[in-house]
Design a protein around this motif. Structure first.
Motif, mmCIF file in Angstrom:
data_model
loop_
_atom_site.group_PDB
_atom_site.id
_atom_site.type_symbol
_atom_site.label_atom_id
_atom_site.label_comp_id
_atom_site.label_asym_id
_atom_site.label_seq_id
_atom_site.Cartn_x
_atom_site.Cartn_y
_atom_site.Cartn_z
ATOM 1 N N ASN A 142 -15.997 -0.307 -1.243
ATOM 2 C CA ASN A 142 -15.178 -1.521 -1.225
ATOM 3 C C ASN A 142 -13.927 -1.406 -2.087
ATOM 4 N N GLY A 143 -13.256 -0.272 -1.996
ATOM 5 C CA GLY A 143 -11.987 -0.098 -2.693
ATOM 6 C C GLY A 143 -12.083 0.362 -4.139
ATOM 7 N N GLY A 147 -3.056 11.029 -0.364
ATOM 8 C CA GLY A 147 -3.630 9.691 -0.327
ATOM 9 C C GLY A 147 -5.078 9.603 -0.762
ATOM 10 N N ILE A 148 -5.748 10.734 -0.957
ATOM 11 C CA ILE A 148 -7.156 10.708 -1.359
ATOM 12 C C ILE A 148 -7.294 10.339 -2.825
ATOM 13 N N GLY A 149 -6.401 10.866 -3.651
ATOM 14 C CA GLY A 149 -6.450 10.550 -5.072
ATOM 15 C C GLY A 149 -5.351 11.251 -5.835
ATOM 16 N N THR A 150 -5.328 11.000 -7.133
ATOM 17 C CA THR A 150 -4.351 11.618 -8.026
ATOM 18 C C THR A 150 -5.102 12.240 -9.200
ATOM 19 N N ILE A 151 -4.421 13.126 -9.883
ATOM 20 C CA ILE A 151 -5.027 13.725 -11.074
ATOM 21 C C ILE A 151 -4.007 13.694 -12.202
ATOM 22 N N ASP A 152 -4.471 13.370 -13.396
ATOM 23 C CA ASP A 152 -3.603 13.423 -14.560
ATOM 24 C C ASP A 152 -3.394 14.903 -14.868
ATOM 25 N N PRO A 153 -2.153 15.382 -14.837
ATOM 26 C CA PRO A 153 -1.912 16.817 -14.999
ATOM 27 C C PRO A 153 -2.357 17.380 -16.338
ATOM 28 N N THR A 162 -8.195 6.969 -4.679
ATOM 29 C CA THR A 162 -7.416 5.767 -4.371
ATOM 30 C C THR A 162 -8.311 4.629 -3.896
ATOM 31 N N GLY A 163 -9.484 4.963 -3.365
ATOM 32 C CA GLY A 163 -10.374 3.944 -2.823
ATOM 33 C C GLY A 163 -9.996 3.527 -1.418
ATOM 34 N N GLU A 164 -8.967 4.149 -0.861
ATOM 35 C CA GLU A 164 -8.483 3.798 0.470
ATOM 36 C C GLU A 164 -8.633 4.919 1.487
ATOM 37 N N VAL A 181 -14.247 12.791 -1.387
ATOM 38 C CA VAL A 181 -14.360 11.357 -1.619
ATOM 39 C C VAL A 181 -14.877 10.707 -0.341
ATOM 40 N N HIS A 182 -15.987 9.996 -0.456
ATOM 41 C CA HIS A 182 -16.537 9.224 0.665
ATOM 42 C C HIS A 182 -16.158 7.762 0.466
#
Length: 115
Positions: free
Chosen positions: A6-7, A39-45, A53-55, A81-82
């Motif tokens: 749910n996000g 769009g799956i996610g980001t990482i702090d370098p 992202t939850g989307e 990510v599921h």
């Protein structure tokens, strides 16, 4: 593997350790992390914290780069990510979730497809 319901924006901490040619382990090492912008996610370098992202679900490559004795060394790992969401449209009965508690039936002829 991360599950986003749910996000929600779950996170995963990455770290890198090294092994010297004579055997001893060292770490965690100073690393620069990156992921492609998909769009799956980001990482702090700097910290190595991946945030979904939850989307968008899927698998993404996480690249870790270490400078060792003036040489750039990279390693790649994957995170999947599921995504799952509960969507209730107007008019959905309040007890809708309880109506789907039976044993699933696998029948390819009656399976749903997205077009």
């Amino acid at each position: 593997m991360l599950d986003s319901q749910n996000g929600a924006k779950p996170t995963q901490q990455f770290s890198v350790t090294g092994q010297r040619p004579d055997g001893p382990m060292s770490g965690p090492l100073a690393v620069t992390y990156s992921v492609p912008p998909n769009g799956i996610g980001t990482i702090d370098p700097n910290t190595g914290v991946f945030t979904a992202t939850g989307e968008v679900g899927g698998t993404v490559d996480v690249t870790a780069t270490v400078i060792s004795n003036g040489v750039s060394v990279t390693a790649t790992m994957q995170i999947t990510v599921h995504i799952s969401k509960i969507i209730l449209t107007p008019g959905t009965p309040a007890d809708a979730a309880t109506r789907f508690t039976g044993t699933p039936v696998a029948n390819a002829a009656k399976s749903a497809n997205l077009v």
